[in-house]
Design an enzyme around this catalytic site. Structure first.
Site, short mmCIF file in Angstrom:
data_model
loop_
_atom_site.label_atom_id
_atom_site.label_comp_id
_atom_site.label_asym_id
_atom_site.label_seq_id
_atom_site.Cartn_x
_atom_site.Cartn_y
_atom_site.Cartn_z
N ARG A 154 -18.00 -15.48 27.72
CA ARG A 154 -18.99 -16.35 27.08
C ARG A 154 -18.33 -17.64 26.61
O ARG A 154 -18.99 -18.67 26.54
CB ARG A 154 -19.61 -15.65 25.87
CG ARG A 154 -20.53 -14.50 26.19
CD ARG A 154 -21.20 -14.00 24.93
NE ARG A 154 -21.54 -15.14 24.09
CZ ARG A 154 -21.48 -15.17 22.76
NH1 ARG A 154 -21.12 -14.10 22.09
NH2 ARG A 154 -21.79 -16.26 22.10
N ARG B 28 -26.99 -13.75 10.10
CA ARG B 28 -27.31 -15.05 10.67
C ARG B 28 -28.81 -15.36 10.73
O ARG B 28 -29.38 -15.48 11.81
CB ARG B 28 -26.67 -15.19 12.05
CG ARG B 28 -25.18 -14.98 12.00
CD ARG B 28 -24.55 -15.08 13.37
NE ARG B 28 -24.08 -16.41 13.66
CZ ARG B 28 -23.43 -16.73 14.78
NH1 ARG B 28 -23.24 -15.84 15.71
NH2 ARG B 28 -23.00 -17.95 14.98
N CYS C 199 -26.73 -9.97 15.18
CA CYS C 199 -25.52 -10.44 15.82
C CYS C 199 -24.37 -9.67 15.21
O CYS C 199 -24.37 -9.40 14.02
CB CYS C 199 -25.38 -11.93 15.57
SG CYS C 199 -23.76 -12.54 15.95
N ASP D 267 -14.04 -19.63 13.55
CA ASP D 267 -13.85 -19.26 14.95
C ASP D 267 -12.38 -19.16 15.36
O ASP D 267 -12.07 -18.77 16.49
CB ASP D 267 -14.56 -20.27 15.87
CG ASP D 267 -16.09 -20.11 15.83
OD1 ASP D 267 -16.57 -19.13 15.26
OD2 ASP D 267 -16.78 -21.00 16.38
N LYS E 201 -17.63 -25.49 24.17
CA LYS E 201 -18.82 -24.63 24.34
C LYS E 201 -19.88 -24.99 23.31
O LYS E 201 -21.05 -25.20 23.65
CB LYS E 201 -18.41 -23.16 24.17
CG LYS E 201 -19.59 -22.21 24.04
CD LYS E 201 -19.15 -20.77 23.83
CE LYS E 201 -18.91 -20.38 22.40
NZ LYS E 201 -20.12 -20.15 21.59
N ASN E 202 -19.47 -25.05 22.04
CA ASN E 202 -20.47 -25.24 20.99
C ASN E 202 -21.09 -26.64 21.02
O ASN E 202 -22.19 -26.83 20.52
CB ASN E 202 -19.86 -24.96 19.61
CG ASN E 202 -19.65 -23.47 19.39
OD1 ASN E 202 -20.11 -22.65 20.20
ND2 ASN E 202 -18.97 -23.11 18.32
#
Ligand code: UD1
Length: 423
Positions: A401, A123, A118, A309, A22-23
């Site tokens: 997501r 952030r 967030c 993560d 994803k990233n």
């Protein structure tokens, strides 16, 4: 809103295919803005964050064709483009800020909404904007939007020293530098595999980049970038997540596409916790050595350190370990929101600021729990695999997501898991 229902206690056996990252995809997609020619991504993950980035790029004038059920994305941005990234799309996902560098490099100006608050921390974007300012941009904040303009309509190379190895800032500056006049050096750059993947793709498009994967990245600007086809690197976070699954409930799982170099710091901790990870021809195979994992201390750090993560998923595992573990979160200031949910399942966790002390318990109990962010949601599903009875994870839009078909992937290796459609 959908929820996921997990009935704990089934051993897991079989193979799980790990998707593209994803990233990585979220930074590779905006790279299309740097070229008038098509950029094709293969091995793209099927996620709602990708749909959000598609929507954002289309709003800027990109043409995007999705093929093979979303695994292939063909993008092209020719002619006139819109240079305003609207709040209504940007607010959905912080990674939207990755259009700033490419828009500024291509058009010499851009207006990009700040992503806003967030759940896992403040952030800010100061590292991105300070870097672009060094490259000759003037940036002003007006009505929640960053208004950026390159002096003389073109960014110029600069030596930029990051105060922190920010992943997003490294990506934004690296993309901006590909079309800048002269050479840009990023010191204290992030070293994540997704940065290497972006640099590899940009090189295929004709960019001149060296040093990706180290702390110093050098980019020599070129006049234009061309077409490329690029396979998205394996998602090391999805990989780490599914590697943990058999630790919760026994059995053996092979993660197809898994690579040791993507998860080495994580594998070191698994080994210390009594989990065997072996390389196979097709990926990584994981099996718990004893009946329970052992306590280990974990500190999150930029790559190659332990990834933030995977912190929530690791915490869920340590809830079941023999002994007491200390988890330190060094990347985000508010990333223990899964802790109170795990406590509802019977875990023993004490959070003090950025430190969580987890005393392992012999078993967890199913409960209705709330997903608070992407990685927190999956940690609750993992905990549910081991828990006695039924765990209902509510608000799973976070999960969608970042994890494609989670119930199918875990269901295929023996987990009792289903999605219940919400109203
Ligand atoms: C990326 C990942 C995210 C991962 C994170 C850290 C994507 C789409 N997201 O996020 O999943 O958790 O890396 O590995 O790739 N910071 C500042 N000023 C800035 C930028 C960042 O203070 O201008 C701070 C942040 O608040 C945070 C830390 O730096 O505390 C890390 O942020 P960063 O590495 O930039 O993460 P992201 O790129 O947002």
């Amino acid at each position: 809103m959908d929820s996921i229902v997990v009935k704990g206690g089934s051993e897991l056996r079989g193979q799980i295919h790990i998707a593209g990252a994803k990233n990585a995809a979220l930074t590779l997609m905006p790279a299309t803005l740097l070229s008038e020619e098509p950029l094709t991504l293969t091995n793209a993950p099927r996620l709602s964050d990708i749909a959000t980035m598609t929507q954002l790029l289309q709003s800027l004038g990109a043409e995007i064709t999705s093929m093979q059920d979303g695994k292939v994305q063909v993008m092209s941005t020719h002619g006139e483009i819109n240079t305003t990234a609207d709040y209504e799309i940007v607010r959905k996902m912080r990674a939207s800020n990755l259009v700033l560098g490419p828009l500024l490099a291509r058009e010499g100006h851009a207006i990009v909404s700040l992503p806003g608050g967030c759940a896992i921390g403040a952030r800010p974007m100061d590292i991105h904007t300070d870097g672009l300012e060094k490259m000759g941009a003037s940036i002003e904040l007006k009505d929640g939007y960053l208004h950026a303009k390159a002096a003389g309509g073109k960014l110029k190379g600069a030596v930029i020293d990051f105060p922190f190895a920010s992943v997003g800032a490294t990506e934004n500056i690296m993309m901006a530098a590909t079309l800048a006049k002269g050479t840009t050096v990023i010191n204290n750059a992030a070293r994540e595999p997704e940065i290497v993947d972006l640099a590899t793709c940009l090189r295929s498009m004709g960019a001149q980049i060296e040093g990706d994967g180290t702390s110093t990245i050098t980019v020599q600007g070129v006049d234009r970038l061309g077409a490329a086809t690029h396979p998205v690197v394996t998602d090391r976070i999805e990989l780490g997540t599914y590697m943990l699954a058999p630790v919760f409930c026994g059995g053996e799982v092979e993660c197809l596409g898994g690579r040791m170099d993507l998860v080495s710091s994580f594998v070191e901790k698994l080994d210390a916790a009594g989990v065997d990870v072996t390389e196979t021809k097709a990926g990584l195979k994981v099996k718990r050595r004893g009946d329970r994992p052992k306590a280990v201390d974990v500190t999150t750090e930029p790559f190659p350190g332990f990834p933030t993560d995977l912190q929530a998923q690791m915490m869920a595992m340590l809830c079941l370990a023999e002994g007491t573990s200390v988890l330190e979160e060094k990347i985000f200031e508010n990333r223990f929101m899964h802790a109170p949910e795990l406590v509802r399942m019977g875990a023993d966790i004490d959070v003090q600021g950025g430190t969580a002390t987890v005393t392992g318990v012999a078993g967890l109990k199913g409960a209705p729990v709330m997903a608070t962010d992407l990685r927190a949601s999956v940690s609750l599903i993992l905990a549910g695999l081991a828990a006695e009875g039924e765990t209902v994870v509510n608000r799973v839009y976070h999960l969608d997501r970042g994890y494609e078909h989670v119930e199918e992937k875990l269901g295929a290796v023996g987990a009792k898991i289903e999605r219940v459609q919400g109203s």
